[in-house]
Write a protein that holds these residues in place. Structure first.
Motif, PDB file in Angstrom:
ATOM      1  N   ASP A 283      -1.471  -2.797 -40.758  1.00 28.35           N
ATOM      2  CA  ASP A 283      -2.723  -3.479 -41.131  1.00 28.35           C
ATOM      3  C   ASP A 283      -3.908  -3.091 -40.231  1.00 28.35           C
ATOM      4  O   ASP A 283      -4.994  -3.668 -40.366  1.00 28.35           O
ATOM      5  CB  ASP A 283      -2.524  -5.003 -41.173  1.00 28.35           C
ATOM      6  CG  ASP A 283      -2.162  -5.592 -39.827  1.00 28.35           C
ATOM      7  OD1 ASP A 283      -2.432  -4.958 -38.807  1.00 28.35           O
ATOM      8  OD2 ASP A 283      -1.609  -6.712 -39.796  1.00 28.35           O
ATOM      9  N   GLY A 284      -3.693  -2.146 -39.338  1.00 26.82           N
ATOM     10  CA  GLY A 284      -4.808  -1.649 -38.524  1.00 26.82           C
ATOM     11  C   GLY A 284      -5.154  -2.523 -37.327  1.00 26.82           C
ATOM     12  O   GLY A 284      -6.105  -2.247 -36.606  1.00 26.82           O
TER      13      GLY A 284
ATOM     14  N   GLY B 174      -5.996  -1.377 -33.561  1.00 31.21           N
ATOM     15  CA  GLY B 174      -7.329  -1.111 -33.012  1.00 31.21           C
ATOM     16  C   GLY B 174      -7.799  -2.263 -32.144  1.00 31.21           C
ATOM     17  O   GLY B 174      -8.314  -2.064 -31.039  1.00 31.21           O
ATOM     18  N   ILE B 175      -7.627  -3.484 -32.620  1.00 26.37           N
ATOM     19  CA  ILE B 175      -8.047  -4.672 -31.868  1.00 26.37           C
ATOM     20  C   ILE B 175      -7.215  -4.787 -30.579  1.00 26.37           C
ATOM     21  O   ILE B 175      -7.748  -5.072 -29.509  1.00 26.37           O
ATOM     22  CB  ILE B 175      -7.843  -5.950 -32.736  1.00 26.37           C
ATOM     23  CG1 ILE B 175      -8.715  -5.891 -33.995  1.00 26.37           C
ATOM     24  CG2 ILE B 175      -8.084  -7.215 -31.931  1.00 26.37           C
ATOM     25  CD1 ILE B 175     -10.191  -6.045 -33.775  1.00 26.37           C
TER      26      ILE B 175
ATOM     27  N   LEU C 287      -5.784  -2.443 -28.858  1.00 27.23           N
ATOM     28  CA  LEU C 287      -6.155  -1.415 -27.878  1.00 27.23           C
ATOM     29  C   LEU C 287      -7.536  -1.655 -27.272  1.00 27.23           C
ATOM     30  O   LEU C 287      -7.887  -1.046 -26.272  1.00 27.23           O
ATOM     31  CB  LEU C 287      -6.103  -0.021 -28.519  1.00 27.23           C
ATOM     32  CG  LEU C 287      -4.702   0.509 -28.813  1.00 27.23           C
ATOM     33  CD1 LEU C 287      -4.779   1.802 -29.619  1.00 27.23           C
ATOM     34  CD2 LEU C 287      -3.907   0.748 -27.536  1.00 27.23           C
TER      35      LEU C 287
ATOM     36  N   VAL D  82      -2.732   7.958 -32.320  1.00 31.08           N
ATOM     37  CA  VAL D  82      -2.861   6.695 -33.051  1.00 31.08           C
ATOM     38  C   VAL D  82      -3.919   6.792 -34.154  1.00 31.08           C
ATOM     39  O   VAL D  82      -4.958   7.429 -33.991  1.00 31.08           O
ATOM     40  CB  VAL D  82      -3.166   5.524 -32.080  1.00 31.08           C
ATOM     41  CG1 VAL D  82      -4.556   5.629 -31.528  1.00 31.08           C
ATOM     42  CG2 VAL D  82      -2.961   4.190 -32.753  1.00 31.08           C
ATOM     43  N   THR D  83      -3.584   6.221 -35.291  1.00 24.99           N
ATOM     44  CA  THR D  83      -4.526   6.150 -36.408  1.00 24.99           C
ATOM     45  C   THR D  83      -4.765   4.682 -36.686  1.00 24.99           C
ATOM     46  O   THR D  83      -3.809   3.921 -36.785  1.00 24.99           O
ATOM     47  CB  THR D  83      -3.919   6.795 -37.670  1.00 24.99           C
ATOM     48  OG1 THR D  83      -3.526   8.118 -37.335  1.00 24.99           O
ATOM     49  CG2 THR D  83      -4.922   6.839 -38.794  1.00 24.99           C
ATOM     50  N   VAL D  84      -6.029   4.293 -36.750  1.00 25.33           N
ATOM     51  CA  VAL D  84      -6.330   2.891 -37.056  1.00 25.33           C
ATOM     52  C   VAL D  84      -6.623   2.804 -38.542  1.00 25.33           C
ATOM     53  O   VAL D  84      -7.642   3.308 -39.013  1.00 25.33           O
ATOM     54  CB  VAL D  84      -7.516   2.385 -36.211  1.00 25.33           C
ATOM     55  CG1 VAL D  84      -7.795   0.931 -36.509  1.00 25.33           C
ATOM     56  CG2 VAL D  84      -7.222   2.580 -34.730  1.00 25.33           C
ATOM     57  N   GLN D  85      -5.699   2.215 -39.268  1.00 27.01           N
ATOM     58  CA  GLN D  85      -5.844   2.145 -40.727  1.00 27.01           C
ATOM     59  C   GLN D  85      -7.023   1.258 -41.103  1.00 27.01           C
ATOM     60  O   GLN D  85      -7.301   0.283 -40.435  1.00 27.01           O
ATOM     61  CB  GLN D  85      -4.579   1.547 -41.357  1.00 27.01           C
ATOM     62  CG  GLN D  85      -3.310   2.211 -40.910  1.00 27.01           C
ATOM     63  CD  GLN D  85      -2.748   3.116 -41.965  1.00 27.01           C
ATOM     64  OE1 GLN D  85      -3.422   4.032 -42.416  1.00 27.01           O
ATOM     65  NE2 GLN D  85      -1.531   2.905 -42.346  1.00 27.01           N
ATOM     66  N   GLY D  86      -7.654   1.603 -42.197  1.00 26.24           N
ATOM     67  CA  GLY D  86      -8.741   0.769 -42.713  1.00 26.24           C
ATOM     68  C   GLY D  86     -10.061   1.110 -42.054  1.00 26.24           C
ATOM     69  O   GLY D  86     -10.103   1.765 -41.015  1.00 26.24           O
ATOM     70  N   GLY D  87     -11.180   0.641 -42.711  1.00 24.57           N
ATOM     71  CA  GLY D  87     -12.515   0.986 -42.231  1.00 24.57           C
ATOM     72  C   GLY D  87     -12.915   0.206 -41.014  1.00 24.57           C
ATOM     73  O   GLY D  87     -12.181  -0.576 -40.478  1.00 24.57           O
TER      74      GLY D  87
ATOM     75  N   ILE E 230     -10.350   4.002 -28.783  1.00 25.89           N
ATOM     76  CA  ILE E 230      -9.068   3.760 -29.462  1.00 25.89           C
ATOM     77  C   ILE E 230      -8.632   4.963 -30.298  1.00 25.89           C
ATOM     78  O   ILE E 230      -7.476   5.072 -30.642  1.00 25.89           O
ATOM     79  CB  ILE E 230      -9.071   2.458 -30.307  1.00 25.89           C
ATOM     80  CG1 ILE E 230     -10.146   2.478 -31.385  1.00 25.89           C
ATOM     81  CG2 ILE E 230      -9.218   1.250 -29.427  1.00 25.89           C
ATOM     82  CD1 ILE E 230     -10.106   1.247 -32.282  1.00 25.89           C
ATOM     83  N   LEU E 231      -9.557   5.848 -30.612  1.00 29.82           N
ATOM     84  CA  LEU E 231      -9.196   7.102 -31.284  1.00 29.82           C
ATOM     85  C   LEU E 231      -9.535   8.271 -30.367  1.00 29.82           C
ATOM     86  O   LEU E 231     -10.576   8.251 -29.705  1.00 29.82           O
ATOM     87  CB  LEU E 231      -9.974   7.280 -32.588  1.00 29.82           C
ATOM     88  CG  LEU E 231      -9.513   6.589 -33.857  1.00 29.82           C
ATOM     89  CD1 LEU E 231     -10.289   7.148 -35.041  1.00 29.82           C
ATOM     90  CD2 LEU E 231      -8.038   6.715 -34.100  1.00 29.82           C
TER      91      LEU E 231
ATOM     92  N   ARG F 230      -9.296   3.855 -20.987  1.00 28.80           N
ATOM     93  CA  ARG F 230      -9.443   2.851 -22.038  1.00 28.80           C
ATOM     94  C   ARG F 230      -9.606   1.429 -21.487  1.00 28.80           C
ATOM     95  O   ARG F 230     -10.487   0.687 -21.895  1.00 28.80           O
ATOM     96  CB  ARG F 230      -8.227   2.904 -22.975  1.00 28.80           C
ATOM     97  CG  ARG F 230      -8.293   1.942 -24.143  1.00 28.80           C
ATOM     98  CD  ARG F 230      -7.069   2.057 -25.026  1.00 28.80           C
ATOM     99  NE  ARG F 230      -5.831   1.795 -24.320  1.00 28.80           N
ATOM    100  CZ  ARG F 230      -5.347   0.596 -24.042  1.00 28.80           C
ATOM    101  NH1 ARG F 230      -6.029  -0.469 -24.397  1.00 28.80           N
ATOM    102  NH2 ARG F 230      -4.209   0.446 -23.397  1.00 28.80           N
TER     103      ARG F 230
ATOM    104  N   ARG G  61     -12.216  -7.276 -39.627  1.00 27.90           N
ATOM    105  CA  ARG G  61     -10.999  -7.476 -38.850  1.00 27.90           C
ATOM    106  C   ARG G  61     -11.286  -8.476 -37.730  1.00 27.90           C
ATOM    107  O   ARG G  61     -12.346  -8.419 -37.128  1.00 27.90           O
ATOM    108  CB  ARG G  61     -10.593  -6.132 -38.251  1.00 27.90           C
ATOM    109  CG  ARG G  61      -9.175  -6.041 -37.880  1.00 27.90           C
ATOM    110  CD  ARG G  61      -8.764  -4.604 -37.758  1.00 27.90           C
ATOM    111  NE  ARG G  61      -8.473  -4.002 -39.041  1.00 27.90           N
ATOM    112  CZ  ARG G  61      -8.668  -2.723 -39.325  1.00 27.90           C
ATOM    113  NH1 ARG G  61      -9.201  -1.937 -38.432  1.00 27.90           N
ATOM    114  NH2 ARG G  61      -8.324  -2.240 -40.493  1.00 27.90           N
TER     115      ARG G  61
END
Lengths: 270, 329
Positions: A94-95, A98-99, A101, A265-270, B71-72, B90, B104
């Motif tokens: 669910d991405g 990102g939060i 990290l 790492v890939t953060v899914q979603g916009g 994060i990327l 980071r 989010r």
């Protein structure tokens, strides 16, 4: 150094504090968990009584020792199930990764303290189950504080081993973004090779050798066997040394794998 | 403060054929395609700026923000934030920044806002006195007082966004990245949030990088905009400059009595939209005039109604998205 430690303790302490609050947010979970576990205890005892109906011992263990070991295994099973795989899988899907990290905390250390808090909380919530097992089936607990101390050290070491092991598998999710299949495999193997279903003593030699090499027994069979009187306290220094060896290997490997995984790492979603 | 040099990000996306057969095939022979989300993007942002980062969906805005936050990892190029590599450092970087992802939440779903904010305060090592001061400040500016005892799961979208802003700013970060902070909010909440952002920028000198589709946010808050299209930065400059540059264009829309077949477009005008009985034209007012354009159309077909639109930011951006910058370069 001390101020850094105090600062970190405060930050990670805050994370730990969320665990019981989140768990208690829905009281029905607690009641359902007690209900399900009591049913499981009843089934477990009935099953093993049936197994022992025509024999006095299996793998050198009698009925009372077996049931006592398995009941203790149920009460302290949280040490073996770290939930880390499930958490990482969800975060990747669910991405939310990102939060996570974005917090100024080491992610692995954060999830280790969450895992410790979960283990403590689940063990506390097992007290009614222990009471039921004591009243209904005469669950026996050791009186010697040394046994409890030996158990606690083995449990913490074993849990740390399993946490690092699960962390390594979880890092696969950083590459594949999907680890459901792996997690099913991990929990299946864990259930069998940890000694949660049957004591390792009942396994044939070749299977017991495999089970003792795999890390799953570190957080369940080894600590619980001390509590159940299967392994004596005198065996503990050797067991702790083995656990420490596993821990060093898995800790170093998990840090290396995690460091590399963060780069993809890939953060899914916009 | 923020420096990006030739920032590039390439994603490897699974390429599956449709249907069950495709899923099974991908299981044994997975295929991937490469998609360049951000390509050679360079810019520098100074302390205290509010910069609008705009582009259509999938243009690369969020990917850029994720690289700036650490994060990327960029596939190519460099990024420095407060002198640090945000990915390598980071944790240190995270202490100095705040991020709001409009879609989010960083708050704990089941906890009351007060508890969530306390957790965030402890994680970011905000001492108790400062924490209390900020809570009372936010209670006033973001009208949070009545929300403090409510769990996040019971909040409306607008209440959640106000709560998110408080959580993002409770450690007084030097840089704030706001990724579509007003998405889905009503006008009143939008205005409150814009006023809040303006206030923290003016009073605390917080640097703000704002990605949004809401041009009201940009007009209200930003003097400088970065425009990204297909991963490429196509404009970096003042909002005023692009408004002037594209402000010479006007839009005129006709509703006609009959279908629009074989109509000649007047000299100096371009077709923006043509369908059924509606025709939208854009014309350069330095080349022609509204009366000339409308006279030309009316001479060819009966016009029931017409409307003339003065240039605003949405028109300017629409022109840029349609390749206006390339045409005028």
């Amino acid at each position: 150094m001390i101020s850094t430690l105090k600062r970190d303790l405060r930050a990670y302490g805050a994370i730990v504090a969320t665990v019981p609050k989140m768990f208690m947010a829905y009281s029905i979970w607690v009641w359902m968990s007690w209900f399900v576990q009591i049913i499981a205890v009843v089934i477990l005892v009935a099953f093993w009584r049936a197994v022992f109906s025509n024999t006095a011992t299996v793998g050198g263990l009698d009925l009372d020792t077996t049931i006592n070991y398995l009941l203790l295994g149920m009460i302290f099973r949280a040490g073996q199930n770290t939930d880390v795989l499930y958490e990482i899988g969800e975060m990747m899907r669910d991405g939310r990764i990102g939060i996570t990290l974005l917090r100024p905390l080491d992610m692995q250390a954060t999830y280790y303290v969450i895992n410790l808090a979960n283990m403590g909380l689940n063990t506390l919530l097992s007290i009614p189950i222990a009471l039921f097992a004591w009243l209904a089936y005469g669950l026996s607990l050791p009186n010697d504080p040394l046994v409890w101390l030996a158990f606690l050290v083995a449990l913490l070491l074993g849990n740390a081993v399993m946490f690092c092991f699960d962390w390594i598998i979880g890092c696969v999710g950083f590459y594949s973004t999907e680890i459901w299949g792996l997690s099913v495999l991990r929990y299946g193997f864990g259930l069998f090779f940890s000694g949660a279903l049957i004591p390792l003593d009942m396994m044939p030699d070749w299977l017991r050798t495999i089970a003792s090499v795999l890390p799953f027994s570190q957080a369940l069979y080894l600590p619980v066997s001390i509590l159940a009187g299967i392994n004596p306290v005198s065996a503990m220094p050797r067991i702790w040394l083995i656990q420490l060896g596993y821990l060093v290997v898995f800790l170093v490997a998990s840090r290396l794998v995690f460091g590399r995984a963060l780069r993809v790492v890939t953060v899914q979603g916009g | 403060m923020i420096e990006a040099v030739n920032l590039t990000k390439v994603y490897h996306i699974p390429d599956k054929d449709p249907g069950v057969r495709g899923a099974v095939k991908a299981l044994f022979r997975p295929r991937h395609t490469s998609k360049t989300a951000v390509k050679d993007v360079s810019f520098a942002i100074e302390p205290g700026e509010i910069v609008g980062y705009i582009g259509v969906n999938g243009a690369g805005k969020s990917t850029t923000i994720k690289m700036l936050t650490g994060i990327l990892v960029p596939t190519g190029g460099q990024v420095r934030v407060l002198g640090r590599d945000p990915h390598r450092e980071r944790v240190a970087n995270a202490r100095d920044i705040g991020v709001v992802f409009g879609q989010r939440s960083q708050l704990w779903w089941d906890l009351a806002l007060r508890e969530s904010l306390t957790m965030v305060g402890r994680i970011y090592e905000v001492d108790d006195a400062r924490f209390q001061r900020l809570i009372s400040e936010f209670s006033e500016t973001l009208e949070l007082k009545e929300l403090l005892p409510i769990p996040i799961r019971n909040m409306s979208l607008g209440q959640k966004m106000r709560a998110e802003l408080a959580a993002t700013l409770i450690h007084e970060p030097r840089i704030v990245y706001l990724d579509e902070p007003t998405i889905g909010l009503d006008l009143l909440v939008k205005e409150r949030i814009r006023a809040f952002i303006k206030r923290i920028n003016q009073e605390k000198g917080t640097t703000v990088v704002l990605t949004t589709h809401d041009l009201g946010d940009i007009e209200e808050l930003c003097r400088r905009v970065l425009i990204i299209d297909n991963g490429v930065l196509i404009y970096d400059g003042s909002l005023e400059t692009i408004k002037q540059r594209f402000g010479k264009y006007r839009e005129i829309t006709f509703e006609t009595a009959a279908d629009l077949n074989g109509l000649d477009v007047p000299t100096g005008a371009d077709v923006l939209e043509k369908g059924g009985r509606t025709l939208s034209l854009r014309f350069d007012r330095t080349q022609t005039s509204a009366s000339r354009v409308s006279a030309s159309i009316m001479s060819q077909i009966e016009v029931i109604d017409l409307s003339l639109k003065e240039p605003d930011l949405s028109m300017v951006v629409k022109q840029i998205y349609q390749g206006g910058l390339k045409e005028t370069a």
